[in-house]
Write an enzyme that holds these catalytic residues in place. Structure first.
Site, PDB file in Angstrom:
ATOM      1  N   TYR A  24      21.927  18.503  -8.653  1.00 50.39           N
ATOM      2  CA  TYR A  24      21.535  18.380 -10.060  1.00 50.39           C
ATOM      3  C   TYR A  24      20.129  17.833 -10.274  1.00 50.39           C
ATOM      4  O   TYR A  24      19.676  17.754 -11.413  1.00 50.39           O
ATOM      5  CB  TYR A  24      22.544  17.496 -10.805  1.00 50.39           C
ATOM      6  N   ASN A  78      26.147  22.435 -22.586  1.00 48.19           N
ATOM      7  CA  ASN A  78      26.551  22.344 -21.186  1.00 48.19           C
ATOM      8  C   ASN A  78      27.868  21.586 -21.236  1.00 48.19           C
ATOM      9  O   ASN A  78      27.886  20.360 -21.310  1.00 48.19           O
ATOM     10  CB  ASN A  78      25.515  21.611 -20.340  1.00 48.19           C
ATOM     11  N   ASP A  91      37.319  27.490 -29.196  1.00 43.65           N
ATOM     12  CA  ASP A  91      37.781  27.716 -30.565  1.00 43.65           C
ATOM     13  C   ASP A  91      36.928  26.974 -31.586  1.00 43.65           C
ATOM     14  O   ASP A  91      36.692  27.483 -32.684  1.00 43.65           O
ATOM     15  CB  ASP A  91      39.247  27.328 -30.707  1.00 43.65           C
ATOM     16  N   HIS A 104      23.888  25.705 -17.701  1.00 41.96           N
ATOM     17  CA  HIS A 104      24.328  24.930 -16.536  1.00 41.96           C
ATOM     18  C   HIS A 104      23.131  24.718 -15.626  1.00 41.96           C
ATOM     19  O   HIS A 104      22.319  25.636 -15.437  1.00 41.96           O
ATOM     20  CB  HIS A 104      25.428  25.659 -15.764  1.00 41.96           C
ATOM     21  N   ILE A 105      23.029  23.547 -15.057  1.00 41.69           N
ATOM     22  CA  ILE A 105      21.920  23.221 -14.165  1.00 41.69           C
ATOM     23  C   ILE A 105      22.020  24.023 -12.874  1.00 41.69           C
ATOM     24  O   ILE A 105      21.031  24.569 -12.394  1.00 41.69           O
ATOM     25  CB  ILE A 105      21.889  21.705 -13.898  1.00 41.69           C
ATOM     26  N   THR A 106      23.213  24.101 -12.314  1.00 39.45           N
ATOM     27  CA  THR A 106      23.416  24.841 -11.068  1.00 39.45           C
ATOM     28  C   THR A 106      23.887  26.259 -11.376  1.00 39.45           C
ATOM     29  O   THR A 106      24.342  26.548 -12.485  1.00 39.45           O
ATOM     30  CB  THR A 106      24.475  24.158 -10.178  1.00 39.45           C
TER      31      THR A 106
END
Length: 146
Positions: A24, A78, A91, A104-106
């Protein structure tokens, strides 16, 4: 163009900078949030990025509901581990009808098989993953020009 963007970070993202830095990186969530807010300020048109992090699913859902009342025009989320498990967050996003980007970082598709399933991706305007913290920068740029 969108003037108000909400950046939501889910469980364990408060640990950025110290949690598994090999995956990360070393940038803290506070630094990511500040950079996002600075991006909006730099536009000099009244744009703003509101930031929110919580480890609890229900609080994230409540924050998404509140966004509608606040006139938020775009959400960047995220959802962390909730990406792969939360019908409730899905929802809530659909219920507010606020367009959103999943970030998302990865690259979740290079990780464990259970991370390959997202309850959000098919409804997101875009999905950004694997770009490290730059994914937030790209998301904010897109959202502010939506």
């Amino acid at each position: 163009m969108v003037k108000k963007v909400l950046l939501i970070n889910g469980p364990n993202l408060n640990l950025l900078g110290t949690r598994e830095p090999e995956k990360y990186g070393t940038t803290s969530l506070k630094d990511i949030e500040q950079a996002a807010q600075n991006q909006a300020t730099a536009k000099q048109d009244g744009s703003e990025v509101l930031v929110y992090q919580n480890n609890t699913e229900g609080f994230i859902i409540d924050r998404i509901h509140l966004a509608k009342q606040e006139g938020v025009g775009f959400i960047i989320i995220n959802a962390g581990a909730y990406t792969h498990t939360s019908v409730g967050i899905r929802d809530a996003l659909l219920g507010t009808a606020i367009p959103f980007i999943e970030v998302h970082i990865t690259n979740v598709h290079q990780r464990e098989p259970f991370r390959h399933q997202s309850y959000l991706s098919d409804k997101a305007v875009a999905v950004i993953c694997g770009l490290g913290v730059y994914g937030y920068t790209a998301s904010v740029e897109y959202a502010l020009n939506y």
